[in-house]
Design a protein around this motif. Structure first.
Motif, PDB file in Angstrom:
ATOM      1  N   UNK A  73      69.340 158.722  73.646  1.00 10.60           N
ATOM      2  CA  UNK A  73      68.202 159.626  73.439  1.00 10.60           C
ATOM      3  C   UNK A  73      67.484 159.302  72.136  1.00 10.60           C
ATOM      4  N   UNK A  74      68.259 159.002  71.077  1.00 15.35           N
ATOM      5  CA  UNK A  74      67.648 158.615  69.810  1.00 15.35           C
ATOM      6  C   UNK A  74      66.799 157.368  69.946  1.00 15.35           C
ATOM      7  N   UNK A  75      67.292 156.402  70.724  1.00 11.44           N
ATOM      8  CA  UNK A  75      66.525 155.174  70.967  1.00 11.44           C
ATOM      9  C   UNK A  75      65.221 155.503  71.695  1.00 11.44           C
ATOM     10  N   UNK A  76      65.294 156.423  72.669  1.00 14.28           N
ATOM     11  CA  UNK A  76      64.085 156.838  73.384  1.00 14.28           C
ATOM     12  C   UNK A  76      63.061 157.441  72.427  1.00 14.28           C
ATOM     13  N   UNK A  77      63.527 158.295  71.509  1.00 16.62           N
ATOM     14  CA  UNK A  77      62.622 158.910  70.524  1.00 16.62           C
ATOM     15  C   UNK A  77      61.944 157.840  69.676  1.00 16.62           C
ATOM     16  N   UNK A  78      62.704 156.863  69.228  1.00 12.35           N
ATOM     17  CA  UNK A  78      62.145 155.804  68.378  1.00 12.35           C
ATOM     18  C   UNK A  78      61.175 154.912  69.148  1.00 12.35           C
ATOM     19  N   UNK A  79      61.505 154.588  70.388  1.00 11.70           N
ATOM     20  CA  UNK A  79      60.580 153.804  71.209  1.00 11.70           C
ATOM     21  C   UNK A  79      59.292 154.590  71.469  1.00 11.70           C
ATOM     22  N   UNK A  80      59.442 155.903  71.687  1.00 12.12           N
ATOM     23  CA  UNK A  80      58.266 156.746  71.912  1.00 12.12           C
ATOM     24  C   UNK A  80      57.378 156.780  70.667  1.00 12.12           C
ATOM     25  N   UNK A  81      57.999 156.864  69.493  1.00 11.82           N
ATOM     26  CA  UNK A  81      57.221 156.861  68.252  1.00 11.82           C
ATOM     27  C   UNK A  81      56.485 155.535  68.073  1.00 11.82           C
ATOM     28  N   UNK A  82      57.141 154.441  68.441  1.00 15.70           N
ATOM     29  CA  UNK A  82      56.486 153.143  68.379  1.00 15.70           C
ATOM     30  C   UNK A  82      55.257 153.127  69.293  1.00 15.70           C
ATOM     31  N   UNK A  83      55.420 153.678  70.480  1.00 17.70           N
ATOM     32  CA  UNK A  83      54.312 153.743  71.438  1.00 17.70           C
ATOM     33  C   UNK A  83      53.168 154.601  70.902  1.00 17.70           C
ATOM     34  N   UNK A  84      53.517 155.741  70.285  1.00 15.75           N
ATOM     35  CA  UNK A  84      52.490 156.623  69.740  1.00 15.75           C
ATOM     36  C   UNK A  84      51.706 155.940  68.628  1.00 15.75           C
ATOM     37  N   UNK A  85      52.390 155.178  67.785  1.00 12.33           N
ATOM     38  CA  UNK A  85      51.687 154.440  66.736  1.00 12.33           C
ATOM     39  C   UNK A  85      50.811 153.352  67.331  1.00 12.33           C
ATOM     40  N   UNK A  86      51.275 152.752  68.423  1.00 13.86           N
ATOM     41  CA  UNK A  86      50.485 151.719  69.092  1.00 13.86           C
ATOM     42  C   UNK A  86      49.176 152.300  69.625  1.00 13.86           C
ATOM     43  N   UNK A  87      49.223 153.561  70.071  1.00 11.27           N
ATOM     44  CA  UNK A  87      48.045 154.213  70.643  1.00 11.27           C
ATOM     45  C   UNK A  87      47.199 154.927  69.589  1.00 11.27           C
ATOM     46  N   UNK A  88      47.708 155.064  68.374  1.00 12.71           N
ATOM     47  CA  UNK A  88      46.984 155.824  67.360  1.00 12.71           C
ATOM     48  C   UNK A  88      45.756 155.061  66.871  1.00 12.71           C
ATOM     49  N   UNK A  89      44.808 155.807  66.340  1.00 17.04           N
ATOM     50  CA  UNK A  89      43.572 155.206  65.854  1.00 17.04           C
ATOM     51  C   UNK A  89      43.670 154.902  64.355  1.00 17.04           C
ATOM     52  N   UNK A  90      43.050 153.834  63.934  1.00 14.04           N
ATOM     53  CA  UNK A  90      43.066 153.523  62.500  1.00 14.04           C
ATOM     54  C   UNK A  90      42.181 154.485  61.718  1.00 14.04           C
ATOM     55  N   UNK A  91      42.449 154.609  60.442  1.00 11.70           N
ATOM     56  CA  UNK A  91      41.567 155.382  59.568  1.00 11.70           C
ATOM     57  C   UNK A  91      40.260 154.618  59.401  1.00 11.70           C
ATOM     58  N   UNK A  92      39.135 155.320  59.494  1.00 10.42           N
ATOM     59  CA  UNK A  92      37.827 154.676  59.439  1.00 10.42           C
ATOM     60  C   UNK A  92      37.083 154.944  58.140  1.00 10.42           C
TER      61      UNK A  92
END
Length: 207
Positions: A73-92
């Protein structure tokens, strides 16, 4: 203690919107306002860790038969966080703040914003698991103080350095350079959480 430092630093690193906001306050505000925001974000991370460290110790100690599942489950949380950062927008932009509230209101607002993020507690526990703190050390109360001290140092390291940078250099460094540096945090978080997720999954399979 090293596991705690790593956890505190990476948990603070993952609060990317908070770091961007701190730099914005550094560009538009006064010293007291910058310190209030940095202190609020640091305090929020320490509170999450104050729950996560003994909580994970007790779970590993009393629910040892679920140890593999906890790591998966911890691995799932970390993979999910990686995915969320991948989808996040850069500061403009960093100069889009015109008026700032007093330091006390900024402190309260930053604290509330951090506590409004429901992933912080699972993230803290997952990062702890990725360090193998209760794999290489016994899950006993005596293990908590060095991890807690380490996590305090890791949190202070991140928010202390960025508080000073925002206070001393936010206005003097060109915005484009600051933005470029801040936006490097996102791809780094994608990579680091992928790696930590893999490590946590390994611990789970070996449990």
């Amino acid at each position: 203690m090293l596991e705690g430092i790593t956890t505190g630093f990476i948990l603070s690193l993952s609060l990317y919107p908070g770091t961007v906001w701190l730099v914005k306050v550094g560009m538009a505000g006064r010293a007291g306002q910058v310190l209030a925001v940095a202190l609020a974000f640091a305090l929020s991370q320490l509170i999450w860790l104050a729950v996560a460290i003994p909580g994970l110790m007790m779970m590993v100690r009393h629910l040892y038969f679920l140890k593999a599942g906890m790591h998966v489950f911890g691995a799932f949380v970390l993979f999910y966080m990686s995915y969320k950062f991948m989808r996040s927008r850069p500061a403009l932009a960093l100069d889009d703040v015109r008026e700032l509230a007093p330091a006390g209101e900024l402190f309260t607002g930053a604290l509330k914003r951090s506590f409004a993020m429901p992933m912080r507690l699972p993230a803290a526990m997952a990062i702890l698991m990725s360090t193998g703190v209760f794999v290489t050390h016994p899950a006993v109360p005596a293990s908590i103080p060095p991890v807690a001290v380490g996590s305090f140092l890791g949190v202070v390291w991140w928010w202390g350095q960025f508080g000073l940078l925002a206070l001393l250099f936010a206005r003097s460094v060109p915005q484009a350079i600051t933005l470029k540096s801040l936006n490097k945090i996102r791809p780094f978080c994608v990579l680091i959480f992928l790696v930590l997720g893999g490590i946590t999954l390994y611990f789970g399979l070996m449990a």
